[in-house]
Design a protein around this motif. Structure first.
Motif, mmCIF file in Angstrom:
data_model
loop_
_atom_site.group_PDB
_atom_site.id
_atom_site.type_symbol
_atom_site.label_atom_id
_atom_site.label_comp_id
_atom_site.label_asym_id
_atom_site.label_seq_id
_atom_site.Cartn_x
_atom_site.Cartn_y
_atom_site.Cartn_z
ATOM 1 N N LEU A 122 26.073 23.091 -91.756
ATOM 2 C CA LEU A 122 24.762 23.669 -92.029
ATOM 3 C C LEU A 122 23.663 22.909 -91.286
ATOM 4 O O LEU A 122 22.773 23.517 -90.689
ATOM 5 N N GLU A 123 23.757 21.581 -91.313
ATOM 6 C CA GLU A 123 22.760 20.771 -90.611
ATOM 7 C C GLU A 123 22.808 21.030 -89.107
ATOM 8 O O GLU A 123 21.774 21.099 -88.438
ATOM 9 N N SER A 124 24.027 21.189 -88.571
ATOM 10 C CA SER A 124 24.173 21.462 -87.130
ATOM 11 C C SER A 124 23.552 22.803 -86.764
ATOM 12 O O SER A 124 22.858 22.922 -85.743
ATOM 13 N N VAL A 125 23.797 23.818 -87.603
ATOM 14 C CA VAL A 125 23.221 25.144 -87.346
ATOM 15 C C VAL A 125 21.704 25.102 -87.429
ATOM 16 O O VAL A 125 20.992 25.654 -86.572
ATOM 17 N N VAL A 126 21.176 24.428 -88.450
ATOM 18 C CA VAL A 126 19.721 24.329 -88.611
ATOM 19 C C VAL A 126 19.108 23.569 -87.450
ATOM 20 O O VAL A 126 18.062 23.962 -86.911
ATOM 21 N N ARG A 127 19.759 22.465 -87.034
ATOM 22 C CA ARG A 127 19.215 21.672 -85.920
ATOM 23 C C ARG A 127 19.241 22.471 -84.619
ATOM 24 O O ARG A 127 18.306 22.401 -83.819
ATOM 25 N N PHE A 128 20.332 23.228 -84.398
ATOM 26 C CA PHE A 128 20.400 24.075 -83.203
ATOM 27 C C PHE A 128 19.296 25.128 -83.232
ATOM 28 O O PHE A 128 18.603 25.340 -82.233
ATOM 29 N N THR A 129 19.149 25.791 -84.387
ATOM 30 C CA THR A 129 18.118 26.835 -84.513
ATOM 31 C C THR A 129 16.733 26.252 -84.290
ATOM 32 O O THR A 129 15.896 26.844 -83.602
ATOM 33 N N PHE A 130 16.488 25.078 -84.865
ATOM 34 C CA PHE A 130 15.193 24.411 -84.711
ATOM 35 C C PHE A 130 14.926 24.082 -83.241
ATOM 36 O O PHE A 130 13.838 24.359 -82.712
#
Length: 582
Positions: free
Chosen positions: A73-81
């Motif tokens: 989840l953190e990886s997806v959020v960081r990528f999206t950000f």
């Protein structure tokens, strides 16, 4: 510029208004990242203290899966950000670059007279590219890092405030090192930006003028100047690299000291059962997470400042008042070509007038010739007629209407210009003639080319009208470029035709072709002809003799010869030269 200019930052973010959805999502993601950052160390702490120690294997598997889920989840959020902030930055600089170029094409020519082309190139490309970092690596990213630091510190203090204070005791040294690094890199970045502008200006100017450099064997001298400018650019970058090379090891040393202090103090507490093993492991992860943004926070702040510096330079162009006011309402649909100069004064700089009390009148269909020594103001007259510059005093009228009352597009569409220094763009001959106007058909282009005898020459080139000329038309001769520019002027069927030394760069045969075309073209049109060859203007309705920005004589060819004044002397000098030429 101030240390941090919030008004400038607000203005930059105003360009993000069309993309406020992405901006708001990015801001929400900063909060999500701040919450997620300390979650994994905490889960590991729980795993060690509760499930590993009690050998609760089922919950151990469950919490391990939860940790993997949090990591994903953190990886997806960081990528999206990261993707959103970079997309936002690219979208903003796209709009900003369009706004700057739109402004540049409307600027008064006096702005270009005093601003190097390389500087404008730097503003339009390099500086605007730096503004992208304000969004991708600047304020949003800094806020995300600060929120993450705050979240981690809060969790650390809640877990064990004494262990936290011991771990953070080297922080004052880190703050001092960060401040020194920021100041050093900031100065270096300023020097880098100035050096890039100097490099762009030098290279642009000298590649354009390479024929002069080589003709006067100045390669070594100009090469030495370039080496010095390039050396300054390198040194500015090396100074910045040196600051990075010192700062990052310092951060690593401070991190190692923090970890050492934490292990030294925490180990005793673990042995006395005051601190659990899970807390110790979690604190090691907390410190690494804490130092990760601290390593680059000062760098991001410098990036933000340099983006603001670049923004200030770009806004200086956008705020420039050196533009021609297009406030006229008259569309100039049917212009007969009557021209009136009424006590016109003009100066390029302040009160140093190059035209003084210029007054003359041209009836529709008349040919007005302007002669005079170099620097007398001949070309300036046609520049102000086209409103390329604004006059300081007097009035210029076309068909009895002040040229300021016409729309710029309407005014200039009725004035055809053939300049002495012909500029051709990279592209085909057809594109250079039409200036990429889709409303002009190839048939009209061919018709205009046939009128002056250029069609056969163009068709002999590879590709004909699709022949690709190089930058500034370097693959064509001066005479050929002059003829193409003449076709360009003919094509727009102007009511007023301006010929500025139009035959000065062509051979005798080409001059005869142009002269025949001129005779056809000026029939029924008002023409202003500037020429050194007095033989080409002997049939003019009126000849104006300029000297030092003032009208000395005015009349027909025969009338001026009878006066025995300025025109007579010019004519005699040319006639004598022609007679003495073998």
């Amino acid at each position: 510029m101030r240390i941090f200019d919030f008004s400038l930052l607000r203005r930059l973010f105003s360009f993000a208004t069309p993309y406020k959805g992405s901006l708001y999502i990015s801001m929400v993601l900063t909060i999500v990242l701040a919450v997620l950052s300390p979650l994994r160390p905490y889960l590991i702490q729980v795993t060690v203290d509760k499930y590993i120690s009690s050998q609760w294997m089922r919950m151990l598997v469950t919490i391990t899966l939860v940790q993997i889920g949090v990591l994903l989840l953190e990886s997806v959020v960081r990528f999206t950000f990261s993707y959103l902030t970079n997309w936002l930055g690219q979208s903003v600089i796209k709009d900003l670059r369009v706004a700057v170029y739109r402004k540049i094409v409307k600027l008064n020519l006096s702005f270009f007279d005093r601003t190097p082309i390389g500087t404008l190139t730097t503003r339009t490309i390099n500086d605007i590219e730096a503004i992208n970092d304000v969004f991708s690596e600047g304020i949003i990213s800094i806020v995300a890092d600060l929120l993450m630091i705050v979240a981690i510190l809060v969790v650390m203090f809640v877990e064990d405030w004494r262990l936290t204070l011991i771990s953070l005791s080297p922080f004052p040294v880190l703050i001092i090192a960060t401040w020194m690094f920021k100041e050093s890199v900031n100065k270096s970045f300023h020097r880098v930006r100035n050096a890039v502008a100097a490099l762009n200006a030098f290279v642009q100017e000298h590649i354009t003028g390479m024929v002069v450099v080589q003709a006067f064997s100045a390669e070594k001298r100009e090469y030495a100047r370039f080496r010095q400018i390039n050396k300054d650019h390198r040194q500015a970058n090396i100074d910045a690299i040196f600051a990075y090379s010192v700062f990052y090891p310092v951060v690593e040393i401070i991190l190692a000291i923090s970890l050492g202090l934490m292990v030294w103090w925490g180990a005793n507490k673990v042995l006395s059962y005051e601190v659990t093993q899970g807390v110790m492991i979690a604190f090691i992860m907390y410190l690494n997470l804490l130092f990760r943004p601290l390593r680059i926070l000062a760098d991001k702040f410098n990036t933000l400042q340099m983006g603001l510096v670049a923004g200030e330079r770009v806004f200086r162009i956008l705020d420039s008042g050196d533009h021609i006011a297009d406030s006229g309402q008259q569309p100039a649909i049917a212009v007969r070509g009557e021209i009136t100069f009424d006590h016109v004064y003009f100066a390029y700089t302040e009160d140093r007038y190059v035209l003084k009390d210029i007054s003359f009148h041209a009836n529709p269909g008349e040919t007005i010739a302007i002669v005079g020594h170099t620097g007398s103001g001949k070309t300036t007259i046609i520049s102000i007629l086209n409103r390329l510059y604004e006059i300081q005093q007097g009035h210029i009228k076309i068909d009895g209407i002040d040229i300021n009352d016409y729309t710029l597009a309407g005014l200039r569409s009725k004035i055809g210009v053939v300049l002495q220094d012909v500029f051709l763009f990279s592209g085909s001959i057809y594109e250079n003639i039409t200036l990429r106007n889709p409303a002009i058909s190839r048939e009209r282009v061919e018709q205009a080319a046939r009128l002056i005898g250029m069609h056969e020459f163009i068709m002999q080139l590879p590709g004909g009208y699709d022949y690709q000329v190089m930058e500034r038309g370097s693959t064509l001769s001066l005479g050929q470029r002059q003829l193409i520019s003449f076709v360009r002027a003919l094509l727009y069927d102007p009511s007023i035709l301006i010929l500025d030394e139009a035959t000065s760069s062509v051979d005798t045969e080409s001059e005869m072709l142009i002269q025949q075309a001129i005779d056809k073209l000026i029939a029924g049109r008002t023409a202003i002809v500037i020429a050194h060859r007095l033989s080409t203007i002997s049939k003019a309705s009126k000849i104006i003799v300029l000297d030092k920005g003032e009208i000395r004589e005015m009349g027909t060819h025969e009338e001026l010869l009878k006066l025995g004044g300025f025109y007579y002397k010019l004519h005699s000098m040319q006639f004598k030269k022609a007679v003495n030429t073998p």
